[in-house]
Design a protein around this motif. Structure first.
Motif, PDB file in Angstrom:
ATOM      1  N   LEU A  27       0.828  -1.205   0.000  1.00 20.66           N
ATOM      2  CA  LEU A  27       0.000   0.000   0.000  1.00 20.66           C
ATOM      3  C   LEU A  27       0.866   1.260   0.000  1.00 20.66           C
ATOM      4  CD1 LEU A  27      -2.282  -2.025   0.511  1.00 20.66           C
ATOM      5  CD2 LEU A  27      -3.200  -0.469   2.226  1.00 20.66           C
ATOM      6  N   GLY A  28       1.925   1.245   0.790  1.00 23.10           N
ATOM      7  CA  GLY A  28       2.823   2.392   0.810  1.00 23.10           C
ATOM      8  C   GLY A  28       3.503   2.616  -0.528  1.00 23.10           C
ATOM      9  N   PHE A  29       3.912   1.526  -1.181  1.00 21.50           N
ATOM     10  CA  PHE A  29       4.558   1.622  -2.487  1.00 21.50           C
ATOM     11  C   PHE A  29       3.600   2.185  -3.530  1.00 21.50           C
ATOM     12  CE2 PHE A  29       5.593  -0.495  -6.587  1.00 21.50           C
ATOM     13  CZ  PHE A  29       6.847   0.065  -6.807  1.00 21.50           C
ATOM     14  N   LEU A  30       2.360   1.748  -3.525  1.00 26.56           N
ATOM     15  CA  LEU A  30       1.365   2.241  -4.467  1.00 26.56           C
ATOM     16  C   LEU A  30       1.142   3.743  -4.295  1.00 26.56           C
ATOM     17  CD1 LEU A  30      -1.183  -0.695  -4.108  1.00 26.56           C
ATOM     18  CD2 LEU A  30       0.070  -0.141  -6.205  1.00 26.56           C
ATOM     19  N   ASP A  31       1.013   4.181  -3.048  1.00 28.37           N
ATOM     20  CA  ASP A  31       0.763   5.601  -2.789  1.00 28.37           C
ATOM     21  C   ASP A  31       1.949   6.475  -3.194  1.00 28.37           C
ATOM     22  OD1 ASP A  31      -1.757   5.043  -1.784  1.00 28.37           O
ATOM     23  OD2 ASP A  31      -1.097   4.996   0.308  1.00 28.37           O
ATOM     24  N   ALA A  32       3.152   5.937  -3.062  1.00 31.17           N
ATOM     25  CA  ALA A  32       4.359   6.716  -3.335  1.00 31.17           C
ATOM     26  C   ALA A  32       4.768   6.696  -4.807  1.00 31.17           C
ATOM     27  CB  ALA A  32       5.511   6.193  -2.477  1.00 31.17           C
ATOM     28  N   SER A  33       4.005   5.995  -5.655  1.00 31.68           N
ATOM     29  CA  SER A  33       4.417   5.786  -7.044  1.00 31.68           C
ATOM     30  C   SER A  33       3.331   6.198  -8.029  1.00 31.68           C
ATOM     31  CB  SER A  33       4.781   4.309  -7.257  1.00 31.68           C
ATOM     32  OG  SER A  33       5.748   3.877  -6.323  1.00 31.68           O
ATOM     33  N   PRO A  34       3.026   7.501  -8.119  1.00 26.56           N
ATOM     34  CA  PRO A  34       1.963   7.931  -9.023  1.00 26.56           C
ATOM     35  C   PRO A  34       2.322   7.859 -10.501  1.00 26.56           C
ATOM     36  CG  PRO A  34       3.009   9.835  -8.023  1.00 26.56           C
ATOM     37  CD  PRO A  34       3.579   8.615  -7.340  1.00 26.56           C
ATOM     38  N   THR A  35       3.619   7.761 -10.832  1.00 28.42           N
ATOM     39  CA  THR A  35       4.057   7.648 -12.223  1.00 28.42           C
ATOM     40  C   THR A  35       5.194   6.626 -12.300  1.00 28.42           C
ATOM     41  OG1 THR A  35       5.861   9.278 -12.181  1.00 28.42           O
ATOM     42  CG2 THR A  35       3.604  10.126 -12.481  1.00 28.42           C
ATOM     43  N   PRO A  36       5.533   6.143 -13.514  1.00 24.91           N
ATOM     44  CA  PRO A  36       6.668   5.231 -13.638  1.00 24.91           C
ATOM     45  C   PRO A  36       7.978   5.823 -13.122  1.00 24.91           C
ATOM     46  CG  PRO A  36       5.338   5.136 -15.623  1.00 24.91           C
ATOM     47  CD  PRO A  36       4.794   6.258 -14.798  1.00 24.91           C
ATOM     48  N   PHE A  37       8.155   7.135 -13.257  1.00 19.90           N
ATOM     49  CA  PHE A  37       9.382   7.772 -12.774  1.00 19.90           C
ATOM     50  C   PHE A  37       9.482   7.663 -11.250  1.00 19.90           C
ATOM     51  CE2 PHE A  37       7.893  10.220 -16.537  1.00 19.90           C
ATOM     52  CZ  PHE A  37       8.868   9.791 -17.427  1.00 19.90           C
ATOM     53  N   HIS A  38       8.367   7.874 -10.572  1.00 14.41           N
ATOM     54  CA  HIS A  38       8.367   7.735  -9.121  1.00 14.41           C
ATOM     55  C   HIS A  38       8.523   6.270  -8.713  1.00 14.41           C
ATOM     56  CE1 HIS A  38       6.509  11.712  -9.652  1.00 14.41           C
ATOM     57  NE2 HIS A  38       6.952  11.977  -8.439  1.00 14.41           N
ATOM     58  N   ALA A  39       7.876   5.376  -9.466  1.00 22.07           N
ATOM     59  CA  ALA A  39       7.979   3.951  -9.144  1.00 22.07           C
ATOM     60  C   ALA A  39       9.426   3.480  -9.229  1.00 22.07           C
ATOM     61  CB  ALA A  39       7.090   3.133 -10.083  1.00 22.07           C
ATOM     62  N   VAL A  40      10.121   3.853 -10.305  1.00 21.90           N
ATOM     63  CA  VAL A  40      11.510   3.419 -10.467  1.00 21.90           C
ATOM     64  C   VAL A  40      12.412   4.065  -9.414  1.00 21.90           C
ATOM     65  CG1 VAL A  40      13.515   3.571 -12.013  1.00 21.90           C
ATOM     66  CG2 VAL A  40      11.308   2.776 -12.879  1.00 21.90           C
ATOM     67  N   ALA A  41      12.141   5.311  -9.067  1.00 21.77           N
ATOM     68  CA  ALA A  41      12.921   5.943  -7.998  1.00 21.77           C
ATOM     69  C   ALA A  41      12.738   5.191  -6.684  1.00 21.77           C
ATOM     70  CB  ALA A  41      12.505   7.409  -7.837  1.00 21.77           C
ATOM     71  N   ASN A  42      11.523   4.759  -6.393  1.00 19.08           N
ATOM     72  CA  ASN A  42      11.272   3.993  -5.169  1.00 19.08           C
ATOM     73  C   ASN A  42      11.911   2.606  -5.241  1.00 19.08           C
ATOM     74  OD1 ASN A  42       9.755   6.034  -3.900  1.00 19.08           O
ATOM     75  ND2 ASN A  42       7.920   5.439  -5.025  1.00 19.08           N
ATOM     76  N   VAL A  43      11.823   1.974  -6.403  1.00 16.32           N
ATOM     77  CA  VAL A  43      12.424   0.649  -6.580  1.00 16.32           C
ATOM     78  C   VAL A  43      13.936   0.721  -6.390  1.00 16.32           C
ATOM     79  CG1 VAL A  43      12.962  -1.124  -8.313  1.00 16.32           C
ATOM     80  CG2 VAL A  43      10.613  -0.316  -8.039  1.00 16.32           C
ATOM     81  N   THR A  44      14.574   1.692  -7.025  1.00 23.36           N
ATOM     82  CA  THR A  44      16.030   1.771  -6.927  1.00 23.36           C
ATOM     83  C   THR A  44      16.471   2.098  -5.501  1.00 23.36           C
ATOM     84  OG1 THR A  44      15.997   4.086  -7.678  1.00 23.36           O
ATOM     85  CG2 THR A  44      16.326   2.378  -9.344  1.00 23.36           C
ATOM     86  N   GLY A  45      15.690   2.888  -4.787  1.00 19.83           N
ATOM     87  CA  GLY A  45      16.012   3.144  -3.387  1.00 19.83           C
ATOM     88  C   GLY A  45      15.977   1.883  -2.549  1.00 19.83           C
ATOM     89  N   MET A  46      14.973   1.032  -2.800  1.00 15.44           N
ATOM     90  CA  MET A  46      14.876  -0.227  -2.061  1.00 15.44           C
ATOM     91  C   MET A  46      15.978  -1.195  -2.477  1.00 15.44           C
ATOM     92  SD  MET A  46      10.705  -0.672  -1.929  1.00 15.44           S
ATOM     93  CE  MET A  46      10.749  -2.168  -0.938  1.00 15.44           C
ATOM     94  N   LEU A  47      16.349  -1.174  -3.753  1.00 14.12           N
ATOM     95  CA  LEU A  47      17.455  -2.017  -4.206  1.00 14.12           C
ATOM     96  C   LEU A  47      18.763  -1.603  -3.528  1.00 14.12           C
ATOM     97  CD1 LEU A  47      16.659  -2.268  -8.032  1.00 14.12           C
ATOM     98  CD2 LEU A  47      16.528  -4.134  -6.370  1.00 14.12           C
ATOM     99  N   GLU A  48      18.998  -0.312  -3.438  1.00 18.34           N
ATOM    100  CA  GLU A  48      20.210   0.180  -2.762  1.00 18.34           C
ATOM    101  C   GLU A  48      20.239  -0.301  -1.318  1.00 18.34           C
ATOM    102  OE1 GLU A  48      22.763   2.046  -3.766  1.00 18.34           O
ATOM    103  OE2 GLU A  48      22.169   2.865  -5.718  1.00 18.34           O
TER     104      GLU A  48
END
Length: 417
Positions: free
Chosen positions: A11-32
């Motif tokens: 749910l937190g990931f969905l709310d924080a990712s309104p566009t693909p750019f935000h989604a990838v920024a969140n994904v890369t942060g979690m990968l780091e």
């Protein structure tokens, strides 16, 4: 990890990712945070056995992988984009005492649910700094700044029987009444709000409207998850947690691609060379690249049409999956899905190891069938591919509905490959 923890994070990931750019920024942060090292596509790569790596393209697609020196990869792919309303390059419309923003539909969205919703604006902007540099930034209003008001039924008595939507004239979004509104200055204020102090001029933008209502649990027993962009951030989240959970000794790869909803034909889409380029750099030679492709399995993860209880006749009765009753194997005789008996059987064994049930989806023989990144990847690279899906209602609506059990079960099955 418990299913409850998994879903709360979703749910937190969905709310924080309104566009693909935000989604990838969140994904890369979690990968780091999970120990993955960034690889710049513009630089030479040096890979070490036991390493965990990721790379991005267009800031809207991402590949992450473990490097073991082996060539039998378990791969899984999803897409970062969702149907939405994108702002036009020069979006401002003034008249009738209002200011509106002109939009263009992206993908095959259901348009009617966009009316009378609290809408935010998010995406990527490119700008020139006061020293003449070109920079990019992601912006997100967070709050609702737009709405598309319906026409009152008093002015259209046939609305409940025959109203259709003209995207050019019916969908411009209302943002205010001050006709002195300056879009470029407004973007500058959004950049200032995130700490950008050197903005001089807007050069270009990729901005979209999105529903500001938060993702939530729904149902008397909280059995459903309701949210925008479940198709396909739901699968992206599953793939992300899977690649973060595997050990460094297991050859796993995740690809999250942009532009699936419009055909995948772009530099960062599944029909582009992103995955092929990455695999060639991982292997180092054409011979090793071909061997890797022939020894690996790609699981294309997307949403599947759950049998809608109000429209059960829209489904083949023997192949109509239910929400919270198991992951869906997606099959089509005409290869709209890439699944075949060989790839299905491998996944059946993984589901048995994980202890979870499977369902099947085949569209009615008298209806058309959508497609996924699965056949595109299989065609481009020759990797044996399977299409699976998470049962969903209201696919491509502004707010979709899925189950609280299914995504977590997919996560456990991917770990069991």
């Amino acid at each position: 990890m418990t299913r409850e923890d998994f879903n709360d994070g979703l749910l937190g990931f969905l709310d924080a990712s309104p566009t693909p750019f935000h989604a990838v920024a969140n994904v890369t942060g979690m990968l780091e945070n999970a120990g993955f090292t960034y690889l710049d596509e513009r630089s030479e790569w040096t890979l070490e056995a036991g390493g965990r790596y990721y790379t991005t393209r267009n800031a809207s697609s991402v590949i992450a992988f473990t490097y073991t020196g082996e060539s039998d990869y378990a791969m899984f792919g999803a897409h970062t984009d969702s149907p939405n309303l994108k702002l036009k390059p020069s979006p401002v419309l003034k008249g009738s005492g209002t200011v509106r923003l002109g939009v263009e539909p992206y993908g095959g969205l259901l348009m009617n649910p966009w009316f009378d919703r609290d809408l935010g604006i998010a995406g990527r902007v490119a700008y020139r700094t006061k020293t003449g540099e070109l920079k990019e930034a992601n912006i997100d209003t967070g709050d609702a700044v737009a709405v598309i008001p319906s026409l009152a039924i008093h002015l259209d008595r046939e609305a409940n029987q025959s109203r259709s939507v003209n995207p050019q004239t019916d969908l411009p979004a209302l943002i205010g009444c001050d006709e002195s509104f300056d879009f470029e200055a407004w973007v500058g204020k959004q950049l200032e709000a995130i700490g950008v102090a050197d903005f001089e001029r807007l050069l270009s933008h990729e901005l979209s409207l999105y529903d500001t209502q938060k993702a939530s649990y729904v149902g008397v027993a909280k059995e459903f998850i309701a949210s925008a962009r479940l198709d396909n951030l739901l699968s992206c989240y599953v793939a992300l947690l899977t690649i973060c959970s595997v050990g460094n000794d297991r050859p796993y790869l995740m690809i999250l691609s942009d532009h699936e909803e419009v055909g995948s034909e772009s530099t960062s889409g599944a029909a582009g060379p992103f995955l092929e380029n990455t695999l060639q750099r991982i292997t180092g030679s054409y011979e090793a690249f071909v061997q890797l492709c022939q020894r690996s399995l790609m699981v294309s993860c997307d949403n599947a049409h759950a049998q809608h209880p109000n429209y059960a006749h829209k489904h083949d009765p023997e192949h109509a999956p239910y929400i919270n009753k198991g992951l869906v194997l997606k099959l089509n005789a005409n290869q709209r899905y890439a699944s075949n008996s060989r790839t299905v059987s491998r996944f059946v064994l993984a589901s048995e190891r994980a202890g979870h049930p499977l369902q099947e989806f085949v569209t009615r023989s008298d209806m058309g069938c959508g497609s996924t990144i699965g056949p595109i990847t299989a065609t481009r690279l020759g990797i044996e591919t399977l299409d699976v899906g998470l049962p969903t209602y209201a696919m491509h609506s502004i707010r979709e509905l899925a189950g609280t059990k299914d995504a977590f079960e997919l996560y456990e099955m991917l770990l069991a490959l």
